[in-house]
Scaffold this active site. Structure first.
Site, PDB file in Angstrom:
ATOM      1  N   LYS A   1       0.853  -1.195   0.000  1.00  0.00           N
ATOM      2  CA  LYS A   1       0.000   0.000   0.000  1.00  0.00           C
ATOM      3  C   LYS A   1       0.885   1.240   0.000  1.00  0.00           C
ATOM      4  O   LYS A   1       1.755   1.391   0.860  1.00  0.00           O
ATOM      5  CB  LYS A   1      -0.908   0.018   1.236  1.00  0.00           C
ATOM      6  CG  LYS A   1      -2.102  -0.922   1.108  1.00  0.00           C
ATOM      7  CD  LYS A   1      -2.867  -1.027   2.399  1.00  0.00           C
ATOM      8  CE  LYS A   1      -3.988  -0.018   2.489  1.00  0.00           C
ATOM      9  NZ  LYS A   1      -4.814  -0.257   3.716  1.00  0.00           N
TER      10      LYS A   1
HETATM   11  O1  G3P Z   1      -7.702   0.343   5.382  1.00  0.00           O
HETATM   12  C1  G3P Z   1      -7.982   1.663   5.429  1.00  0.00           C
HETATM   13  C2  G3P Z   1      -9.395   2.053   5.718  1.00  0.00           C
HETATM   14  O2  G3P Z   1     -10.301   1.057   5.511  1.00  0.00           O
HETATM   15  C3  G3P Z   1      -9.552   2.931   6.903  1.00  0.00           C
HETATM   16  O3  G3P Z   1     -10.864   3.056   7.369  1.00  0.00           O
HETATM   17  O4  G3P Z   1     -12.510   3.765   9.057  1.00  0.00           O
HETATM   18  O5  G3P Z   1     -10.100   4.435   9.324  1.00  0.00           O
HETATM   19  O6  G3P Z   1     -11.510   5.469   7.565  1.00  0.00           O
HETATM   20  P1  G3P Z   1     -11.266   4.251   8.380  1.00  0.00           P
END
Ligand code: G3P
Length: 219
Positions: free
Chosen positions: A84
């Protein structure tokens, strides 16, 4: 449609991997930090649980050349590793280089159609648009996802769309409706998504009716 678990929690990954619906795992620095311990050991453990799954591991360096070197080292952890890299313009050069060197990339922190187009042109394996975080700033994340899907189909790009930052069952529903290639979800959201009260009530009613028959062996 591929379903990834958005976590670095080994217990959750073990639980869901046996059911045959999980195609891999997406980790990020926040997930690994939450687990504590040695992140490389955690990644190796995840790779053991899902030897054929796609495991995304994010770079933590900042300087483009350091990101490039780190990405190569992360990719060398295994054939099923995707690296990533944040969708920042200062990384376009090294993203291009890594793609030429056959490093599988999952470009993270994608928020716009134009960022998505650039990454599709570079030929990365996946782009991860962050739906929940778009909604956090009052944008319609699922609408952006539809635009990205339309663009990918329109120009016949091979890059897959991996919907990320999915926090609700409704958002998950929206990703399926948009026809994206993959989605990543927390174990908690997945748990909620696969349950329906009418299924549970229906099972109880069938069970109660069946017991009235008083049959011990069937068939
Ligand atoms: O993997 C990254 C992503 O899914 C993060 O999610 O909830 O931290 O915006 P969030």
């Amino acid at each position: 449609m591929k379903i990834f678990l958005d976590t670095a929690n080994v217990a959750d990954i073990k639980k869901w991997s046996h059911m045959g619906i999980i195609d891999g795992v997406t980790t990020n620095p926040s997930h690994l930090s939450k687990e504590g311990g040695n992140p490389v050991e955690i990644i190796k453990e995840i790779m053991k649980i899902l030897p054929h799954g796609e495991i995304s591991v994010e770079v933590t360096e900042k300087d483009p050349m350091a990101v490039y070197e780190q990405a190569k080292k992360i990719a060398a952890l295994g054939n099923n590793i995707l690296v990533k890299v944040p969708c920042a313009s200062e990384y376009y050069d090294i993203i291009n280089k890594l793609v030429q060197e056959n490093v599988k990339l999952n470009i993270t922190l994608v928020f716009t159609l134009i960022q998505s187009l650039m990454m599709c042109k570079l030929g990365v394996t996946y782009i991860s648009p962050f739906i929940g975080r778009l909604n956090d700033i009052d944008e319609d994340g699922i609408e952006v996802l539809h635009e990205i899907k339309y663009m990918q189909t329109q120009y016949d790009f091979s890059t897959g769309i991996l919907a990320a930052s999915i926090r609700t069952v409704d958002q998950f529903h929206g990703t399926i409706d948009a026809g994206v290639d993959a989605v990543t979800l927390s174990a908690e959201t997945l748990e909620k998504a696969v349950k329906h009260p009418l299924t549970e009530q229906g099972m109880e009613k069938f069970d109660a009716d069946w017991k009235k028959l008083g049959i011990k062996k069937f068939p």
